[in-house]
Design an enzyme around this catalytic site. Sequence first.
Site, PDB file in Angstrom:
ATOM      1  N   VAL A 224      10.872   3.163  -1.713  1.00  0.00           N
ATOM      2  CA  VAL A 224      11.977   4.106  -1.927  1.00  0.00           C
ATOM      3  C   VAL A 224      12.170   4.875  -0.620  1.00  0.00           C
ATOM      4  CG1 VAL A 224      12.821   6.051  -3.298  1.00  0.00           C
ATOM      5  CG2 VAL A 224      11.364   4.323  -4.372  1.00  0.00           C
TER       6      VAL A 224
ATOM      7  N   GLU B  97       3.566   0.505  -2.466  1.00  0.00           N
ATOM      8  CA  GLU B  97       2.209   0.745  -2.978  1.00  0.00           C
ATOM      9  C   GLU B  97       2.074   2.167  -3.538  1.00  0.00           C
ATOM     10  OE1 GLU B  97       3.173  -0.508  -0.102  1.00  0.00           O
ATOM     11  OE2 GLU B  97       1.697  -1.863   0.787  1.00  0.00           O
TER      12      GLU B  97
ATOM     13  N   CYS C  22      -0.947   3.365   3.223  1.00  0.00           N
ATOM     14  CA  CYS C  22      -1.137   2.814   1.870  1.00  0.00           C
ATOM     15  C   CYS C  22      -2.558   2.337   1.648  1.00  0.00           C
ATOM     16  CB  CYS C  22      -0.151   1.682   1.624  1.00  0.00           C
ATOM     17  SG  CYS C  22       1.522   2.311   1.412  1.00  0.00           S
TER      18      CYS C  22
ATOM     19  N   CYS D 242       6.332   4.025   0.233  1.00  0.00           N
ATOM     20  CA  CYS D 242       6.091   2.583   0.231  1.00  0.00           C
ATOM     21  C   CYS D 242       5.946   2.080  -1.208  1.00  0.00           C
ATOM     22  CB  CYS D 242       4.813   2.263   0.997  1.00  0.00           C
ATOM     23  SG  CYS D 242       4.978   2.398   2.786  1.00  0.00           S
TER      24      CYS D 242
END
Length: 138
Positions: free
Chosen positions: A49, A61, A95, A59
């Site tokens: 997003v 994740e 992430c 991200c």
Amino acid sequence: MNERDEIPWAELRRLAREATSRSYAPYSHVRVGAAALSDAGAIVVGSNVENASYGLTLCAECSLVSDLIRHGGGRLVALSVVAGDGEPIAPCGRCRQVLFEHGGAALVIDQGDGEPLTLADLLPRAFGPDDLPTRSTP
Ligand code: THU
């Protein structure tokens, strides 16, 4: 979920690919989707997003970790992350740290044709919750 259970890689990859279609990426046009299996047997998903203030982009994740918590939490066991072309990509550095909190060193990550790697491979000698002197109840 226990260690003898087979990891449904094909299903995780399919759901990760599907999640790329629900990504919001008007700036980079890089659509990313992620899908993971939790130790409770839940499958959780996420999509990237983006934001006009580029650095605030979430991200795929990160979205996936939100989905995990929304499903009641648990530990991430196996993860697939793919880009818009459907091919696996490596989680970015930030992430890897976010995933470490919820899957730890043993989290297994899809590498496509190659053998899956663990998060320990991608983030060796990680800093994590055990390095803090106190930890409040989640
Ligand atoms: N991206 C992810 O969703 N996950 C990663 O691990 C790497 C990068 C996204 C962020 C941004 O929307 C786009 O990919 C290009 O960097």
